[in-house]
Structures are given as C-alpha cells and as structure tokens.
Design a protein around this motif. Structure first.
Motif, short mmCIF file in Angstrom:
data_model
loop_
_atom_site.label_atom_id
_atom_site.label_comp_id
_atom_site.label_asym_id
_atom_site.label_seq_id
_atom_site.Cartn_x
_atom_site.Cartn_y
_atom_site.Cartn_z
N SER A 1 -28.26 -12.99 -3.12
CA SER A 1 -28.33 -14.29 -3.75
C SER A 1 -27.46 -15.26 -2.97
O SER A 1 -26.40 -14.87 -2.48
CB SER A 1 -27.84 -14.21 -5.21
N THR A 2 -27.91 -16.50 -2.81
CA THR A 2 -27.15 -17.47 -2.04
C THR A 2 -26.79 -18.66 -2.94
O THR A 2 -27.38 -18.85 -4.01
CB THR A 2 -27.96 -17.98 -0.84
N VAL A 3 -25.82 -19.45 -2.48
CA VAL A 3 -25.43 -20.66 -3.20
C VAL A 3 -25.23 -21.77 -2.19
O VAL A 3 -24.63 -21.58 -1.14
CB VAL A 3 -24.15 -20.43 -4.04
N THR B 1 -26.77 -21.81 -11.69
CA THR B 1 -26.70 -20.93 -10.53
C THR B 1 -26.19 -19.55 -10.93
O THR B 1 -26.75 -18.52 -10.53
CB THR B 1 -25.76 -21.52 -9.46
N ALA B 2 -25.12 -19.52 -11.70
CA ALA B 2 -24.56 -18.25 -12.15
C ALA B 2 -25.53 -17.52 -13.07
O ALA B 2 -25.68 -16.29 -13.00
CB ALA B 2 -23.23 -18.48 -12.88
N ARG B 3 -26.21 -18.26 -13.91
CA ARG B 3 -27.19 -17.68 -14.83
C ARG B 3 -28.32 -17.00 -14.05
O ARG B 3 -28.70 -15.86 -14.32
CB ARG B 3 -27.72 -18.78 -15.73
N ALA B 4 -28.84 -17.73 -13.04
CA ALA B 4 -29.97 -17.19 -12.27
C ALA B 4 -29.55 -16.00 -11.42
O ALA B 4 -30.27 -15.00 -11.33
CB ALA B 4 -30.55 -18.30 -11.39
N ALA B 5 -28.38 -16.08 -10.79
CA ALA B 5 -27.92 -14.98 -9.95
C ALA B 5 -27.65 -13.73 -10.79
O ALA B 5 -27.94 -12.60 -10.37
CB ALA B 5 -26.65 -15.39 -9.20
N LYS C 1 -17.61 -13.71 -8.52
CA LYS C 1 -16.75 -13.34 -9.65
C LYS C 1 -17.47 -13.53 -10.98
O LYS C 1 -17.36 -12.70 -11.89
CB LYS C 1 -15.47 -14.18 -9.63
N ALA C 2 -18.20 -14.65 -11.08
CA ALA C 2 -18.92 -14.92 -12.33
C ALA C 2 -19.98 -13.86 -12.59
O ALA C 2 -20.12 -13.35 -13.71
CB ALA C 2 -19.56 -16.31 -12.26
N VAL C 3 -20.74 -13.51 -11.56
CA VAL C 3 -21.81 -12.52 -11.73
C VAL C 3 -21.22 -11.16 -12.08
O VAL C 3 -21.71 -10.46 -12.98
CB VAL C 3 -22.66 -12.44 -10.45
N ALA C 4 -20.16 -10.75 -11.38
CA ALA C 4 -19.55 -9.45 -11.65
C ALA C 4 -19.04 -9.37 -13.09
O ALA C 4 -19.17 -8.34 -13.76
CB ALA C 4 -18.42 -9.19 -10.66
N MET C 5 -18.47 -10.46 -13.57
CA MET C 5 -17.98 -10.48 -14.95
C MET C 5 -19.13 -10.41 -15.95
O MET C 5 -19.09 -9.64 -16.92
CB MET C 5 -17.15 -11.75 -15.19
N LEU C 6 -20.18 -11.20 -15.71
CA LEU C 6 -21.30 -11.24 -16.65
C LEU C 6 -22.06 -9.92 -16.68
O LEU C 6 -22.56 -9.51 -17.73
CB LEU C 6 -22.24 -12.39 -16.28
N LEU C 7 -22.14 -9.24 -15.55
CA LEU C 7 -22.81 -7.93 -15.54
C LEU C 7 -22.09 -6.94 -16.44
O LEU C 7 -22.72 -6.10 -17.09
CB LEU C 7 -22.87 -7.38 -14.11
N ALA C 8 -20.78 -7.03 -16.50
CA ALA C 8 -20.01 -6.09 -17.31
C ALA C 8 -19.91 -6.51 -18.77
O ALA C 8 -19.86 -5.66 -19.67
CB ALA C 8 -18.60 -5.94 -16.72
N ASN C 9 -19.88 -7.82 -19.03
CA ASN C 9 -19.63 -8.31 -20.38
C ASN C 9 -20.87 -8.78 -21.11
O ASN C 9 -20.84 -8.95 -22.34
CB ASN C 9 -18.61 -9.45 -20.33
N GLY C 10 -21.97 -8.98 -20.36
CA GLY C 10 -23.18 -9.46 -20.99
C GLY C 10 -23.10 -10.94 -21.34
O GLY C 10 -22.09 -11.59 -21.13
#
Length: 326
Positions: A3-5, A13-17, A42-51
């Motif tokens: 994924s790129t930014v 962007t964070a939502r889509a990635a 960082k945002a993606v890694a956090m969201l993957l773990a926390n939902g």
C-alpha cells in the motif's frame, strides 16, 4: 501486499490500507518511507490488532477510545531524516472533513523494530531534505525549551541540535555527504525520542493546525513558523518571565547550532533565519488568522511551549509566517 501513500495520510487512507491488509490476512506491517508512510504503517498495525475504524480511536475528531491491544508486529524504516516517527507512539492523520490533523496515540503503537540507516536518505531531493531537516531541528529545539523538559530529553535534544548545526545545510547542498546525512538521521532520531517525552511547542501547534487546513508538507509548515515563534517566545519571556530557564536554553541552542561557544540568542535566531532562507522555505499561503490562532492556543503541542503566548502575540507570529518577503 503493498500500500502506498501520497502526501500526509488521511483518515480514509488509513481506512483503505487497513481494509486491504485485512483482506490479505496481513499479520505484520513493514513501513519504508518518510514520516507519512511511517505514520500510516503505525495506524494500520494498530487497527489490525484492535479492530474498528480510525475514527474510533482518533483524538479530537473521533471517539478517542483507548487502544487496549499491542499492534501487530510493526517495523519502521525511515528514508527521510525528519519526523522521528520511527520512535514515537502516535500516528497523525488528517481529517479533511474537519479541517484538522489528529493523532492515534498509545505506547502499544511503538514500532517493534526501527531501522535507521543514513544511506537510505542519500537520494532525498533538496526540497525534501530541507523540509524534513528543519522539522528534525525543531523537534530538538522545542523539547529543550519545553516546560516538560527533563535531564534525559535534554541530552537527546542537545546532541540533536549539535548534529543539525553541522549537518543540515550540508545535507541540503550535498545530498551524497554521508557524514551530513548521518548527522541528520541522528538528529531526527533524537528529536523523536525527545518530543515523545517532553512535548513540543507553539511551532508545532501552528504546523499541526495549518497542516489540517492547507496542503503543505509538515516540515515546511514548521520551518515557516520556526523563527517567528522563537522571536515571540524570547520577547515574551524577557518581558514577563525574565528568570525563566528557557532563556538560557535558547542561548545554549544558539551555541550548539552555530558551533560558537560565545553565541547569543540573537546569533542563534540569525542562524535559524539564514538557514530557512538558504533552504528556500516559502511563506504559508493562508489568511484565516482568527481561526488559526484560536486553534493553536488549544493545540496539544502548544501546551509544551515555555510561555503562554497571548492572542496578539500569536497573531504576530501568524502574520510573519504568512507574509511574502518584500
């Protein structure tokens, strides 16, 4: 899965990635790039773990829910020397809907590994070196004079400023200078650790607010407000808090940046002004002074400033940073 930014990451962007990472079953995140890339990782890694969604956890513009689970393994590899995002526990996202930038924040967001290699910055074009380098310098100067400074952050900030003094101009003029690039990589690293533990100040208060309102790189926003804020702080301190230790720290910063053991605060401000001009920093194109000043006064970064600036003083800073040189 890649994924790129392009530019600073937004909520969408964070939502889509994150959706793409979930679709492919990603269980580790590797971010290679500048501060925007590292923050997105960082945002993606956090969201993957926390939902959930970024707005569930974002400060100010979102629900601000606490982050309760460690991020999935996250590796940060900076290719610019600026934000120090490889060692900070937050990720900044823009919210165009609100015209603001806000943070996801938790110790659980610290990267598992931060690989800082100055050689990865050799290909940075001069404009990127200027913006990122001035951000790194600011992130050492503001923690040094912050009301929350402490002996540990003092050591980091001092060494970072010394490195900026020797490396910033050279890295801009001669991108292949490995010693200069090493100085700036360390400046950014030390600045990231210092700001994470001592906060920042009104330069970043302005940069965060303005960055949510106009499309300007974060480092250039910091650079535009750097000298006006330092001048306003020094003037206010001398008038209202002449015994403040921050005045001595500004003098110390002047000595570190100029390499002159006898340098005064005026010498330091002159060095900063010359550097900003040499690196081609333009004024900010924005005229909503009242809105900006109101937001800056309440900004999280501003709370670390060595003195509370009045609205009139903030207006003066805004005018100086947005005025086209005549």
């Amino acid at each position: 899965m890649v994924s790129t930014v392009d530019g600073e990451p937004a909520v969408e962007t964070a939502r889509a990635a994150t959706a793409l990472a979930r679709e492919h079953g990603a269980d580790v995140v590797l971010a290679i790039g500048g501060g925007s890339v590292l923050d997105l990782g960082k945002a993606v890694a956090m969201l993957l773990a926390n939902g959930g969604d970024p707005l569930d956890y974002l400060e100010v513009v979102g629900a601000g829910r606490p982050i309760t689970r460690p991020s999935v393994p996250y590796l940060a590899v900076p290719t610019t020397a600026g934000t120090g995002a490889e060692v900070t526990a937050n990720a900044v996202l823009t919210s165009p809907e609100h015209g603001l930038k806000a943070s996801l924040r938790s110790p659980f967001m610290l990267p598992r590994v931060a690989l800082v290699d100055p050689l990865l910055t050799l290909d940075c074009p001069p404009a990127v070196s200027a913006a990122s380098g001035l951000d790194a310098l600011t992130q050492c100067l503001e923690p040094l004079v912050s009301v929350r400074a402490n002996p540990v952050t003092d050591g980091l900030a001092r060494e970072g400023l010394r490195r900026a003094g020797t490396g910033l101009r050279r890295a801009y003029a001669h991108g292949s200078d490995v010693a200069a690039r090493t100085d700036m990589a360390l400046c950014a690293l030390f600045g990231g650790m210092a700001l994470a533990n001592a906060k920042l100040g009104t330069v970043h208060g302005f940069a965060g607010v303005v960055g949510g309102m106009v499309d300007v790189p974060h480092g250039l926003a910091c650079a535009a407000f750097l000298v006006p804020v330092v001048e306003a702080n020094v003037h206010a301190l001398r008038r209202r808090q002449p015994d403040s230790p921050a005045l001595g720290r500004y003098e110390e910063a002047a000595r570190l940046l100029t390499g002159d053991p006898g340098a005064s605060i005026v010498d330091g401000v002159d060095w900063l002004r010359e550097t900003v001009a040499l690196l081609g920093v333009p004024p900010i194109g924005l005229d909503r002074a009242d809105t900006v000043v109101a937001r800056v006064a309440k900004a999280s970064s501003t709370q670390g400033n060595p003195i509370v600036l009045t609205d009139d003083e903030l207006h003066t800073v805004f005018a100086a940073a947005t005025r086209v040189p005549g």
